[in-house]
Design an enzyme around this catalytic site. Structure first.
Site, mmCIF file in Angstrom:
data_model
loop_
_atom_site.group_PDB
_atom_site.id
_atom_site.type_symbol
_atom_site.label_atom_id
_atom_site.label_comp_id
_atom_site.label_asym_id
_atom_site.label_seq_id
_atom_site.Cartn_x
_atom_site.Cartn_y
_atom_site.Cartn_z
ATOM 1 N N LYS A 10 53.301 13.991 14.365
ATOM 2 C CA LYS A 10 52.122 14.391 13.589
ATOM 3 C C LYS A 10 52.516 14.568 12.123
ATOM 4 C CE LYS A 10 48.511 17.992 13.880
ATOM 5 N NZ LYS A 10 48.093 19.216 14.620
ATOM 6 N N SER A 54 44.781 22.138 19.321
ATOM 7 C CA SER A 54 45.091 20.897 18.597
ATOM 8 C C SER A 54 46.024 19.936 19.323
ATOM 9 C CB SER A 54 45.662 21.223 17.211
ATOM 10 O OG SER A 54 44.623 21.595 16.334
ATOM 11 N N SER A 112 43.526 18.768 16.288
ATOM 12 C CA SER A 112 43.960 18.140 15.056
ATOM 13 C C SER A 112 45.077 17.117 15.266
ATOM 14 C CB SER A 112 44.416 19.198 14.057
ATOM 15 O OG SER A 112 45.576 19.848 14.516
#
Lengths: 515, 515
Positions: free
Chosen positions: B131, B239, B215
């Site tokens: 990420k 997330s 996310s």
């Protein structure tokens, strides 16, 4: 007509004293000038030979006796109740006295042993004192606030008053401990000395000119005078370490998440940037290990979600013991200690410099490595710490004072006290050689006693140049004639969650400096 | 003349695409209407048979091949780079592409194996996606903010730009992993879907009508289309779990303090009431276990003081495995699961109700106990959570937007997205029978895929009575024809620090529901 806060404080103060059996009341209490040091021979004068024997035995040896049936819980409990009662009259160190309940529980333990031929648990019959943040059935928690008298943490009608128990209390009972008193704290808890509007000022038993420290000052004074073999305090900025150091005791500020804080009263609940932790103070490092192992055997992580699932790790302790036992031999086992001579805010006074030297010399003479450790000044981190403690602009503390309708000791004065106390602390950092990396959060700290102030040796350093105005004030406040005889301790700092190792190191260092 | 934020965003977007080798560019990209589902046969059409074989092998089996020398790191890396490049063109899921560095590091790994006859570590040659909060040498971190382009977390001249690496990156390299891309996030990170002004909106590969979640949406999309065998996201309010569920993946939100977050970019640094954690997403539960064991073998607690010293505990895993293996036998090993049918804010839609039923039936038919668990509505705790995330009144997020000189997606809109995403989640609580006590912080959660939406089965419940206006909106937003084919997952919730047990349970439940 409403009772004034002064009257409510006086009634509570008198109720505490009234819980002392008449035969234990000291008729003519000496002034500080008449009797500066009330430990040792002085307090022994009030006790039987057997009571002296019991109360001057450390926790580890007490449970050796109780768990084998050699000593009875009731006799032990009565002896510590007596000495604690004397302590309170001389030092103002208790908030709650529940000797009757203690003796009753000691009798149950004796009955259990008689019936089953074995102890209830590893703390069978061991008296344990508790800082007045622990909730105990049938007993009040005031935390030094007049406005908390007759309430549950300042609230009325919760149904918890004198019924609710903290998780640690439940575990201590499971382990066979005897609970008999709760000890004094400064209202707010945010102070390095102990004073409140209910019991007044808690004095240092070794030198009643001085503070017993804070915020676990009642524990420090009580264990310092041997009115308790072991007790629990809490620590957010030194509240276990300060009273341990000031009273010649061993104390451990465990890592957050090792012991359960569940169900205890506290200041500023919800502030979670720097967490308060609960931990023991005692006369020997072995007693701290006994207690730490005992609590962890209760699997507190099943009852407090903030506790990590981390049982006592024998292998960690043995790893250090193996190194320490081989020190000086041809295999050359040794540790490396970093010494922090100053925090850069206030320099240590002569007796503390001497105590650090004693430790450094002892370590070197036993073959260990000692290196200087000079981190940046603690000023910046201390300023940050105060921001986190002041995050609610004092609203929690002020509302607790407001409950009494007037007993408003200045909150900002309390916070200044906390600052002063922190400045009084001196650190010595110790860390095993094998862990060469250092994190910013070294959460595991223990205190060990090293020496006492000697006015003839620890003279004022007349050539000293203060760092700044604050350091000058601290420098000038050191008066050898007033401090004479006071305890001096050092702090051992280790990595987070290394309680097993650090207790072994504290015991070892205590031994080589002769404590 | 200053470049407008729109131009800077476009330049960055084009630079990402330009890092894709020309031979991997998709000439005629299909519209969503033309190609709703781009997984499976569709994407295989762009790949060689060998590339399909490699990229459809899970992380556990890949390292079986690489650590024995059967497969070469370079070939594996090239295959995943190719599939990831296709994924980005179809889904907008990458922020950074560094295939050349990846291939170079894969070659080094192959050379090491050739020379030493053994792997560098347990992740030898395994491509791992990250990420865009991880800092990787020679690579930028924008976290979706136009204003962060060319900076280090929005700051210039720190000396850390494209040099600094996160602790996890150091550990992954030690373990032999190959890093090749960083995946998309919603700017602010506080959203359950993934969109920003640089790469646009990240689509769900199984059904491009839908969000890939957030996310860690780029991770979800990329692993969902098998452009990565395993990758790391972060999770503060779902997330990791949301994109795992939305993409038919296994994901684990580890307990705070199990994996190192040291040196990663984040939103709202200093908010420590609800901590963000880092954790893996993958196609199988076994891959998550491989990664968890590998990271813990690096002793992250020596490098990040927030990590607890807690190695992988085989005994914990075996304890559960023993129970699960004896299920249905005469010894009658079984677990007890609590099922939470609703959070009291928004009720689950028909496919999610069906997924829960599938799990409950499978558990019961395998001899486990399943009990209803109906805690109070999550409303109160959700409101508290939002207070902690909004503690700085949005100042951190606003200042990051302000850096771009105008690219100000509304912060409050982002926070509304986060709320919506949370509401989309449905929980199923699972907990071993032997731990009968339940704490308020059940920090360990994993996601497992259960089924897909079937428009013919999961029809709209026309008799449904919504709880309130919000629930009505959610109820009405469910359109079987749009959601058809979408993944449906459930969440398993366990006690803190029980990663070993929960991964074993997730693998087991996945197996008995046929995933």
């Amino acid at each position: 007509m409403t009772t004034s806060w002064q009257d409510r404080a006086r009634q509570k103060r008198e109720a505490i004293l009234a819980a002392i059996p008449p035969e234990w009341v000291i008729k003519d209490r000496p002034s500080i000038e008449e009797q500066r040091d009330v430990t040792g021979e002085y307090i022994r004068g009030f006790l039987s030979e057997r009571e002296v024997e019991i109360t001057e035995t450390d926790a580890e040896k007490i449970v050796d006796k109780t768990t084998t049936g050699a000593w009875k819980a009731e006799e032990i409990t009565r002896a510590f109740c007596h000495r604690a009662a004397l302590a309170h009259q001389l030092l103002h160190c208790l908030h709650e006295i529940f000797f009757d309940a203690a003796i009753e529980s000691a009798r149950s333990l004796d009955a259990y042993f008689a019936e089953h031929g074995k102890p209830v648990g590893p703390l069978h019959g061991l008296p344990v004192s508790l800082k007045d943040q622990f909730h105990v059935k049938d007993v009040e928690t005031t935390m030094g606030y007049v406005g908390w008298i007759g309430t549950f943490e300042g609230k009325v009608g919760t149904g918890k008053e004198k019924v609710f128990e903290s998780e640690m209390v439940r575990e201590l009972r499971n382990l066979g401990a005897v609970l008999y008193c709760k000890t004094s704290v400064p209202h707010t808890l945010m102070a390095g000395e102990t004073t409140n509007n209910i019991i007044g000022y808690t004095l240092n038993p070794k030198n009643r000119n001085l503070t017993a420290g804070g915020s676990s000052g009642g524990e420090g004074a009580l264990i310092g005078i041997k009115g308790s073999p072991i007790g629990f305090g809490t620590d957010i900025g030194g509240s276990i370490r300060i009273p341990a150091a000031f009273n010649g005791l061993y104390g451990i500020r465990p890592t957050s998440g090792r012991f359960p804080y569940q169900g205890m009263a506290n200041s500023m609940d919800g502030q979670n940037t720097i967490l308060s932790v609960v931990g023991p103070l005692a006369t020997t490092a072995g007693s701290l290990r006994l207690m730490t192992k005992a609590i962890l055997s209760q699997q507190p992580w099943l009852h407090d979600p903030m506790v990590h699932e981390m049982p006592w790790r024998d292998s960690h302790e043995q790893g250090i013991s193996t190194i320490l036992n081989s020190t000086g031999s041809s295999e050359g086992g040794k540790l490396c200690f970093g010494v922090m001579p100053t925090d850069g805010i206030v320099n240590p006074s002569p007796p503390i410099r001497r105590a650090i030297d004693i430790v450094v010399k002892a370590l070197r003479s036993h073959g260990h490595e000692v290196v200087d450790w000079n981190p940046p000044s603690h000023r910046a981190i201390l300023d940050e710490a105060f921001k986190t403690w002041d995050f609610d602009a004092g609203s929690d503390l002020k509302s607790s004072f407001a409950l009494s309708g007037g007993a408003d000791a200045s909150t900002s004065r309390q916070l200044r006290c906390a600052a002063k106390a922190l400045l009084r602390q001196r650190d010595i950092g110790g860390e095993p050689l094998q862990s060469s990396l250092r994190g910013p959060r070294q959460d595991q700290k223990s205190i060990l006693p090293v020496t006492e102030v000697d006015k003839d040796i620890d003279v004022v350093d007349v050539e000293y140049t203060p760092l700044d105005e604050r350091d000058k004030i601290c420098h000038e406040s050191y008066d050898p004639s007033i401090y004479d005889g006071a305890h001096v301790g050092v702090q051992l700092v280790g990595r987070r969650l290394q309680e097993e190792k650090m207790l072994a190191i504290a015991e070892y260092v205590g031994k080589i400096v002769g404590k």
